[in-house]
Design a protein around this motif. Sequence first.
Motif, PDB file in Angstrom:
ATOM      1  N   ASP A  87      14.112  32.599  -6.012  1.00 51.34           N
ATOM      2  CA  ASP A  87      12.692  32.209  -6.010  1.00 51.34           C
ATOM      3  C   ASP A  87      12.225  31.928  -7.439  1.00 51.34           C
ATOM      4  OD1 ASP A  87      12.165  34.808  -3.568  1.00 51.34           O
ATOM      5  OD2 ASP A  87      12.707  32.697  -3.300  1.00 51.34           O
ATOM      6  N   VAL A  88      12.609  30.782  -7.964  1.00 53.07           N
ATOM      7  CA  VAL A  88      12.173  30.393  -9.304  1.00 53.07           C
ATOM      8  C   VAL A  88      11.705  28.952  -9.252  1.00 53.07           C
ATOM      9  CG1 VAL A  88      13.567  31.944 -10.689  1.00 53.07           C
ATOM     10  CG2 VAL A  88      14.539  29.807  -9.922  1.00 53.07           C
ATOM     11  N   SER A  89      10.984  28.577 -10.287  1.00 51.68           N
ATOM     12  CA  SER A  89      10.564  27.184 -10.411  1.00 51.68           C
ATOM     13  C   SER A  89      10.735  26.773 -11.858  1.00 51.68           C
ATOM     14  CB  SER A  89       9.102  27.031  -9.982  1.00 51.68           C
ATOM     15  OG  SER A  89       8.292  27.925 -10.728  1.00 51.68           O
ATOM     16  N   TRP A  92       8.620  39.564 -11.146  1.00 56.94           N
ATOM     17  CA  TRP A  92       8.196  40.005  -9.824  1.00 56.94           C
ATOM     18  C   TRP A  92       7.856  38.824  -8.927  1.00 56.94           C
ATOM     19  CZ3 TRP A  92       6.609  42.081 -14.486  1.00 56.94           C
ATOM     20  CH2 TRP A  92       7.075  43.368 -14.749  1.00 56.94           C
ATOM     21  N   GLY A  93       8.423  37.666  -9.252  1.00 57.14           N
ATOM     22  CA  GLY A  93       8.098  36.485  -8.460  1.00 57.14           C
ATOM     23  C   GLY A  93       8.972  36.332  -7.246  1.00 57.14           C
ATOM     24  N   GLY A  94       9.923  37.183  -7.055  1.00 54.94           N
ATOM     25  CA  GLY A  94      10.804  37.070  -5.897  1.00 54.94           C
ATOM     26  C   GLY A  94      12.200  37.485  -6.284  1.00 54.94           C
ATOM     27  N   ASN A  95      13.110  37.202  -5.407  1.00 56.85           N
ATOM     28  CA  ASN A  95      14.502  37.577  -5.612  1.00 56.85           C
ATOM     29  C   ASN A  95      15.204  36.496  -6.425  1.00 56.85           C
ATOM     30  OD1 ASN A  95      16.677  39.187  -5.373  1.00 56.85           O
ATOM     31  ND2 ASN A  95      17.294  38.424  -3.372  1.00 56.85           N
ATOM     32  N   VAL A  96      15.768  36.863  -7.523  1.00 57.28           N
ATOM     33  CA  VAL A  96      16.417  35.890  -8.394  1.00 57.28           C
ATOM     34  C   VAL A  96      17.788  36.427  -8.758  1.00 57.28           C
ATOM     35  CG1 VAL A  96      16.343  34.695 -10.603  1.00 57.28           C
ATOM     36  CG2 VAL A  96      14.238  35.102  -9.354  1.00 57.28           C
ATOM     37  N   ASN A  97      18.787  35.576  -8.664  1.00 58.17           N
ATOM     38  CA  ASN A  97      20.143  35.931  -9.085  1.00 58.17           C
ATOM     39  C   ASN A  97      20.574  35.011 -10.207  1.00 58.17           C
ATOM     40  OD1 ASN A  97      20.429  37.840  -6.985  1.00 58.17           O
ATOM     41  ND2 ASN A  97      20.808  36.180  -5.560  1.00 58.17           N
ATOM     42  N   GLY A 135      10.215  25.777 -15.482  1.00 56.84           N
ATOM     43  CA  GLY A 135       9.195  26.156 -16.449  1.00 56.84           C
ATOM     44  C   GLY A 135       8.955  27.654 -16.507  1.00 56.84           C
ATOM     45  N   THR A 136       9.443  28.394 -15.527  1.00 54.68           N
ATOM     46  CA  THR A 136       9.228  29.846 -15.539  1.00 54.68           C
ATOM     47  C   THR A 136      10.064  30.478 -16.642  1.00 54.68           C
ATOM     48  OG1 THR A 136       9.019  29.741 -13.155  1.00 54.68           O
ATOM     49  CG2 THR A 136       9.317  31.932 -14.121  1.00 54.68           C
ATOM     50  N   ASN A 137       9.468  31.372 -17.396  1.00 60.09           N
ATOM     51  CA  ASN A 137      10.196  32.089 -18.433  1.00 60.09           C
ATOM     52  C   ASN A 137      10.842  33.324 -17.843  1.00 60.09           C
ATOM     53  OD1 ASN A 137      10.202  30.897 -21.012  1.00 60.09           O
ATOM     54  ND2 ASN A 137       8.005  31.198 -21.115  1.00 60.09           N
ATOM     55  N   LEU A 138      12.139  33.453 -18.036  1.00 61.97           N
ATOM     56  CA  LEU A 138      12.871  34.607 -17.517  1.00 61.97           C
ATOM     57  C   LEU A 138      13.586  35.326 -18.656  1.00 61.97           C
ATOM     58  CD1 LEU A 138      14.572  33.146 -14.309  1.00 61.97           C
ATOM     59  CD2 LEU A 138      12.549  34.566 -14.432  1.00 61.97           C
ATOM     60  N   SER A 139      13.632  36.629 -18.555  1.00 64.62           N
ATOM     61  CA  SER A 139      14.381  37.441 -19.522  1.00 64.62           C
ATOM     62  C   SER A 139      15.569  38.047 -18.807  1.00 64.62           C
ATOM     63  CB  SER A 139      13.516  38.575 -20.075  1.00 64.62           C
ATOM     64  OG  SER A 139      12.433  38.060 -20.772  1.00 64.62           O
ATOM     65  N   PHE A 140      16.711  38.030 -19.469  1.00 64.36           N
ATOM     66  CA  PHE A 140      17.942  38.510 -18.848  1.00 64.36           C
ATOM     67  C   PHE A 140      18.549  39.642 -19.663  1.00 64.36           C
ATOM     68  CE2 PHE A 140      18.159  35.182 -15.813  1.00 64.36           C
ATOM     69  CZ  PHE A 140      17.671  34.065 -16.430  1.00 64.36           C
TER      70      PHE A 140
END
Lengths: 332, 717
Positions: free
Chosen positions: B620-622, B589-594, B624-629
């Motif tokens: 909107d990522v930085s 929920w940190g922003g729009n990510v593609n 170190g952020t952990n993302l699940s796909f």
Amino acid sequence: MNKETIIQGNPIQPEKQKKTPRDKFERERIRVRRIRKRKKIRDKIIMGFAVLLMGIIAIIILTPTILTITNSFMSSTEIMANYGSIIENATSSNKTYISKQVNLKIIPDMISFSQYSTVLLKSPEYLIKFWNSVIMVVPITVFQICVALGASYFFARFDGKLRSLAFFVYIILMLMPYQVTLVPNYLVSEWLHIINTRWSIILPGIFAPFSVFILTKFMKRMPSAMIEAAKLDGAGEFTIFARVCVPQCRSTIYSVAILVFIDYWNMVEQPLILLNDADMHPLSVFLSKINTGDVGLAFAVAVIYMIPTLLMFFYSEDYLIEGISYSSGIKG
Amino acid sequence: MNVNDKAAKRRGWIKNIAIIFLAIMLVLTLFSNTIMNFSLPEVSAQYCYSGSITTNVTGSGAVEAKESYNVVADRTFKITDVGVKVGSEVKAGDVMFLLDDTGSQDLITAMEELSNLKKSKTELIQKMSNSEYTTAMLELSRLQEDLQLAKNANTKLTAANLTLKTIEDQKNAANEKITNINTKILEIEKKYKSSEFLSDINQAKAEFDTATAASETADAALKQAEQVLKEAEKKKKETANAYETFITQHGDGSQTVDLDQLKKDLAQLELEYQRLNQDYNTFLANDSAPVNEALAKYDELLQRAFLAADELKNGYITDEEYNQIVADMNAALKAYNEANQAFEAAKLEKQRALEDKTIAINYKKEEISKASTNNTDSESYNAERTRLKTEMDNASIAFDNATLAKELAELDATEKTTALEKATDLYEILKLKEEKVGLDATFADLSAQYDKAKSEADNIQSLAKTDSEIMAMERNIQDKALAVEALKKANSDSGDANELELETLEAKIKLKEEEIEKFKDTTALSQFTAPVDGIVTEINFSAGQTANLNDTIAKIQLVDKGYMVQFSLSTDQAKRIRVGDIAKVQNYWGGNVNAIVDSIVPDKNDPQKTKIVTVNVTGDVSIGTNLSFSIGEKSQNYDMVVPISALREDNNGSFVYIVSVKPTPLGNRYTAKRADVQIIAKDNTSAAVSGLNYGDFVIVTSSAPINAGTQVRMVEA
């Protein structure tokens, strides 16, 4: 007498004495007393042997019952440990039980009500089977007697070739073992579309010939003067049957009822063949399959199984004895 | 108590016992079912259904930059303070480390080494200088230097000529622009007198703006005047048409209509109509009789003919008699037709006469009606006529006025346009003059540059050589080199060794000089700055530690190169996705990510079983952020789908438990029955299987472990 006399073989010539009447009586009395005493001892010995033999036989006969009752208070594990080898040999299962020999135990290691709790509380199947037995046997008993009373009255009261022929057929049917009439019985049930229903057992049971034969024998012995007296009083056939004959046959009816009840309470072949659905089988079928069923519950089920029979017997004991003695012609 | 009483009492007891026994058995039957059901494992089940399986793959990882930069120590230094920490963002030039400010040991060492090397070279040359070979060698090196100088001079000359050409082109362009401006200025000056020109550009601009506004106003007024004229013209036409129509309909008053005469004519016509009508009725009454008689005679003969036919059939009459009857009948028919025809014709003529008369009467009535309304003595006619005429006259006047107004507006617009053109020219000429001044200055500057470049080129020209001279020098050098080689071969081994050593020393000297130059650039610095923008992800040295030359002191991830996430998947999972597949971000929920799958490569550690998937991430990522796909949502419909929780596995394969129902006297009994299945596809929630029937009730969950044959109870809804 001297020694030479005996050796030479000379006959001994007793001294002749004079006999008085009083001595004869005494001697006779002594003789009779001796005979009686010997007879008493013999009788006692015979009685003792008889009692011993009967006792042994009674013990042999009662042992299974006692074993059943006492083993019903054992846990399933203990039963498997004592009787498991029987199941291993009798079934094709791959299970191997600890005990390789049958161990008849009268006294349980630890009294347990687990069998009764399982049978009466946790597994309604056995109770269902019990009620199946009740549902089938009670109507058979009641209606068979009702039918038999009418048939036997006819056979006892009326003469003729037709009656003789019918009675002869009844006797033949009674003498035949069940296996002989099994196939026709099955075919008729299938034709009537009552296969796999309780009617396939109840209907043939109602019209069984055994009760007819017993009641006919009794009714024939009834004094005809009683019937004639009833006729003179203006009674019709049904009144004679219902008010005169049936009360007279009460003891025979009770004895027949007991015999029929016991016979059908223990039936196995009919349910196995005529009832495909195992839920309709009576308790006798479960006990007949004891090797493949829950052996650990068999004793408790057997105890419950025998209770109605015992109650029936104790209730009708006097009538049974009376009926059997009357049938055999023993007076008193 | 006799025996019978005892027996009766005993029987009573036994009867009571039997009743109690049966009652207990009945109660226990009821309770045992409840207790048994209570102890059974509770299961939830559902029917197989047809649905879709979305074969997606999940993976997660931390966001990294696509490229990273290893910050390497360009010299040996001691770190006194670390100015950044892991995760901090730095820009190029930001201070990362503070260094010990005592001068670079490397520079000192390098300078010492250089001096030693030069000293060695000098000694070697001195050693070699007495030999002929050395002389030739020196000669050769001098020739090579000359050649190099010549080549450099040629290169510089080329560059200088190119610069000259560029400047000249710029000069010509500027000159052309100046010429155009002068032309334009002259054109404008011809149009006006000299006294009309302004000197202040601001004033000219103001007048231009004023003239523009006035011209626009005049144009607007002209448009409005045209619009008004158009409307006036339309109005004029309408009123004229109305008046004309009125006159056409009602006359212009010059004709007088005799209303009495018209009425007399009407009466006459009506009389004639009545006479004609009467005549018609009389005709119908009288002249139809013969026709009717002819018809009746015909009917009679027709009936007779029918009878005659029957009589003929029966033989009562002869053929001749029958024919005669038929002939009479035909004659009667003919007579009837003739009479009827004449009657109908006369009737038609009379009807036409009546219709004509009716038309004439109606026309006359209309004339009378019109005449009564068009009577020139009527006040309403006069008033209406006057009104319409007045309207027409007024519309005509308005049209004339609008025409005049339009002409005035045109004149005004023309004047304003002329004034605007003049203001534009005056303003334009001042702008051109300004531009010309700038261009003159540029031209002068370009001329000066051109002169300077020309002189430089001339200077270089003296040093440059022609191509043929260069070639001659190269040939000379080649000859000299061959001679040197010959001399070299003639020399002893020590000469070869000296030569080799000299070459080695020269190479080392060159490298050392370059190194010193580099050290000189950085020695004066007491701080180490970030070479690139990015996020610091590693710092390998802390305060107080010494970093040697070429040590990696830090690692920076370059944020402007994009982000990526890497995670590993099994080979089976990797087969379900393709490069270019869209990866959906889960629970972010940190922003729009593609995200898009960029590459799928075998894992170096386990290439057979594992693949490394790289996903390009934007938005909107930085770092170190952990993302699940979730990747690869290709769904397909299947007929038999079960929840994934219903599937079980053992050594014999996959299977499910289905509920088999068996009716008993105490109700339905449910038993778990094993059904082997083959899994066709599955995702996180469902699986498509084969081997089941459509009505199978599959056990999804159970409150206790169950096996095949276990009796179960269904969970209450």
